[in-house]
Design an enzyme around this catalytic site. Structure first.
Site, PDB file in Angstrom:
ATOM      1  N   ASP A  97      -6.300 -15.177   2.326  1.00  9.49           N
ATOM      2  CA  ASP A  97      -7.669 -15.387   2.800  1.00  9.49           C
ATOM      3  C   ASP A  97      -8.182 -16.685   2.173  1.00  9.49           C
ATOM      4  O   ASP A  97      -7.490 -17.308   1.371  1.00  9.49           O
ATOM      5  CB  ASP A  97      -8.553 -14.176   2.469  1.00  9.49           C
ATOM      6  CG  ASP A  97      -8.658 -13.909   0.970  1.00  9.49           C
ATOM      7  OD1 ASP A  97      -8.288 -14.791   0.167  1.00  9.49           O
ATOM      8  OD2 ASP A  97      -9.116 -12.819   0.606  1.00  9.49           O
ATOM      9  N   ASP A 269      -6.258  -5.667   7.552  1.00  9.06           N
ATOM     10  CA  ASP A 269      -5.992  -5.560   6.114  1.00  9.06           C
ATOM     11  C   ASP A 269      -7.127  -4.763   5.508  1.00  9.06           C
ATOM     12  O   ASP A 269      -8.235  -4.750   6.042  1.00  9.06           O
ATOM     13  CB  ASP A 269      -5.960  -6.940   5.438  1.00  9.06           C
ATOM     14  CG  ASP A 269      -7.364  -7.451   5.156  1.00  9.06           C
ATOM     15  OD1 ASP A 269      -8.019  -7.916   6.105  1.00  9.06           O
ATOM     16  OD2 ASP A 269      -7.829  -7.358   4.012  1.00  9.06           O
ATOM     17  N   CYS A 307       6.398  13.523   4.851  1.00  9.07           N
ATOM     18  CA  CYS A 307       6.293  12.105   4.467  1.00  9.07           C
ATOM     19  C   CYS A 307       7.593  11.636   3.816  1.00  9.07           C
ATOM     20  O   CYS A 307       8.131  12.313   2.946  1.00  9.07           O
ATOM     21  CB  CYS A 307       5.121  11.917   3.510  1.00  9.07           C
ATOM     22  SG  CYS A 307       4.948  10.225   2.887  1.00  9.07           S
ATOM     23  N   CYS A 309       8.018   9.154   1.792  1.00  4.11           N
ATOM     24  CA  CYS A 309       7.838   8.300   0.610  1.00  4.11           C
ATOM     25  C   CYS A 309       8.479   8.918  -0.631  1.00  4.11           C
ATOM     26  O   CYS A 309       8.692  10.126  -0.719  1.00  4.11           O
ATOM     27  CB  CYS A 309       6.362   7.992   0.379  1.00  4.11           C
ATOM     28  SG  CYS A 309       5.456   9.191  -0.618  1.00  4.11           S
ATOM     29  N   CYS A 312       6.452  11.853  -2.244  1.00  3.78           N
ATOM     30  CA  CYS A 312       6.561  13.155  -1.588  1.00  3.78           C
ATOM     31  C   CYS A 312       7.979  13.729  -1.701  1.00  3.78           C
ATOM     32  O   CYS A 312       8.163  14.941  -1.725  1.00  3.78           O
ATOM     33  CB  CYS A 312       6.145  13.049  -0.121  1.00  3.78           C
ATOM     34  SG  CYS A 312       4.378  12.773   0.088  1.00  3.78           S
ATOM     35  N   HIS A 338       2.468   6.570  -1.797  1.00  4.70           N
ATOM     36  CA  HIS A 338       2.217   7.484  -0.678  1.00  4.70           C
ATOM     37  C   HIS A 338       1.208   6.899   0.311  1.00  4.70           C
ATOM     38  O   HIS A 338       1.434   6.920   1.527  1.00  4.70           O
ATOM     39  CB  HIS A 338       1.716   8.849  -1.159  1.00  4.70           C
ATOM     40  CG  HIS A 338       1.238   9.690  -0.022  1.00  4.70           C
ATOM     41  ND1 HIS A 338       2.096  10.392   0.795  1.00  4.70           N
ATOM     42  CD2 HIS A 338      -0.004   9.856   0.515  1.00  4.70           C
ATOM     43  CE1 HIS A 338       1.414  10.972   1.766  1.00  4.70           C
ATOM     44  NE2 HIS A 338       0.132  10.659   1.615  1.00  4.70           N
TER      45      HIS A 338
HETATM   46 ZN   LIG Z   1       4.217  10.550   0.777  1.00  2.00          ZN
END
Ligand SMILES: [Zn+2]
Length: 379
Positions: A97, A269, A307, A309, A312, A338
């Site tokens: 930016d 964003d 999920c 990730c 998780c 996450h």
């Molecule tokens: Zn997750």
């Protein structure tokens, strides 16, 4: 260098496609995590690189804040270390930016020349000009840089909105003239005009007349309701070219993302996923979940069994609740992993919905889960 969006599919005004740059390409719509000072708060770029969405895709593009980087460690230092990509170890796309948003939050003294502000690091006085913002961002070396604009708070009088629009237009002309790193760096113009539909359209037309490499809509989600925000956004987009990327700056709550996409926005964003993570607030398909709640103390369930990730896959809610309650930095890291996985997967779901012409169905689900969260940061 002018960026083009090759549209793959549409559903109403929403579109998916590919934006081509010298670095390669990124998919749209896209969500850009915010790497405030050259790093996402609570997470390394290595972790961001290894993060995968439900469909196995990685993050496409990272945003850096010029305000912070120009003050610490300084743009020359970043350039000496090879530019932002080398400095941060991030090999994906990058956007900076202009620094204007942070500077204007510091109530600077604004003249036609630029904005004079006091650094939040040491109180020193600095002048940020349209030319200076371009030069600093050329040193930082992101793939996309933004012009310095004037973001008026909302609500503001028509006189204040008009003044911000005029100054933004004058500064955009100067930024465009100052931009010399045109072989490998795109410069985006920014539409202002507050929540006034006619000013938004005028600002968009005047910005497009300057022929930028891509276009952003700034100065929204700054205190107005979504009912005020969306018509202003629509008016701006109606005057932007359809073959170039459109970026809605700083807006990232799930309802605003899907409503933006439905109006033809390609890029977003927001600090929302990382800021919420810092407070132990998790993003899920069913809305927000505060991991600090007592009911999770003995829960051996993951945040979300579906999920992909690392959080998780490896840790129960009970551990996350324990670490978050004590303010352990590891909790911030795990919650950030996450939340970014969730929002990148969410945008991926939006892309799929557009491809399969079922965006309206997804919109209904998103509204049901997230209607309580306004277009601000929600915390
Ligand atoms: Zn997750």
């Amino acid at each position: 260098m002018k960026l083009t969006l090759e549209v793959d599919s549409t559903d109403g005004a929403a579109r998916t496609g590919v934006v081509r740059t010298v670095r390669g390409e990124f998919r749209a719509p896209v969500f850009m995590p915010v790497g405030t000072r050259g790093a996402i708060r609570g997470m390394s770029t290595h972790e961001l690189s290894s993060l995968r969405t439900a469909a196995g895709m990685r993050a496409d593009i990272l945003l850096g804040n010029t305000y912070h980087l120009m003050l610490r460690p300084g743009a020359e230092t970043v350039a000496a270390l090879g530019g932002l990509h080398e400095f941060t170890g991030w090999d994906g796309h990058m956007l900076t930016d202009s620094g204007g948003y942070q500077v204007f939050s510091l109530e600077p003294r604004v003249t036609d020349e630029g904005a004079t502000f006091r650094s939040t690091y040491d109180g020193d006085t600095h002048l940020l000009t349209p030319e200076g913002a371009v030069a600093i961002q050329e040193l930082l070396g992101a793939d996309i840089q933004m012009v310095l604009d004037v973001c008026a708070p909302l609500p503001s009088s028509d006189r204040v909105l008009r003044e911000a629009l005029e100054r933004t237009a004058a500064w955009a002309t100067r930024a465009k003239a100052a931009h010399v790193r045109t072989d490998d760096q795109a410069l985006f113009g920014i539409v202002q005009g507050g929540d006034a539909v006619d000013l938004r359209r005028e600002s968009a037309e005047r910005t497009v007349a300057l022929d930028f490499d891509g276009y952003a809509v700034g100065g929204l989600s700054v205190g107005e309701t979504r009912e005020r925000m969306l018509p202003a956004l629509e008016a701006a987009i109606s005057a932007l070219p359809s073959d170039q990327p459109r970026y809605l700056m700083g807006v990232g709550d799930p309802v605003s993302i899907i409503e933006g996409v439905a109006r033809g926005v390609d890029m977003f964003d927001c600090v929302l996923p990382t800021r919420l993570a810092r407070h132990g607030t998790l993003l899920t398909d069913h809305g927000r979940l505060n991991i600090k709640r007592a009911e999770f103390a003995r829960s051996d369930d993951p945040i979300d069994p579906g999920c992909p990730c690392a959080t998780c896959q490896n840790y129960p809610r009970g551990l996350l609740r324990h670490l978050s309650s004590l303010g352990e930095s590891t909790a911030h890291n795990l919650c950030t992993i996450h939340n970014l996985t969730w929002i990148l997967t969410f945008v991926e779901q939006i892309r799929s919905a557009i491809e399969e012409s079922r965006l309206d169905e997804l919109r209904t689900r998103v509204h049901a889960a997230w209607s309580q969260m306004g277009p601000g940061l929600g915390d």
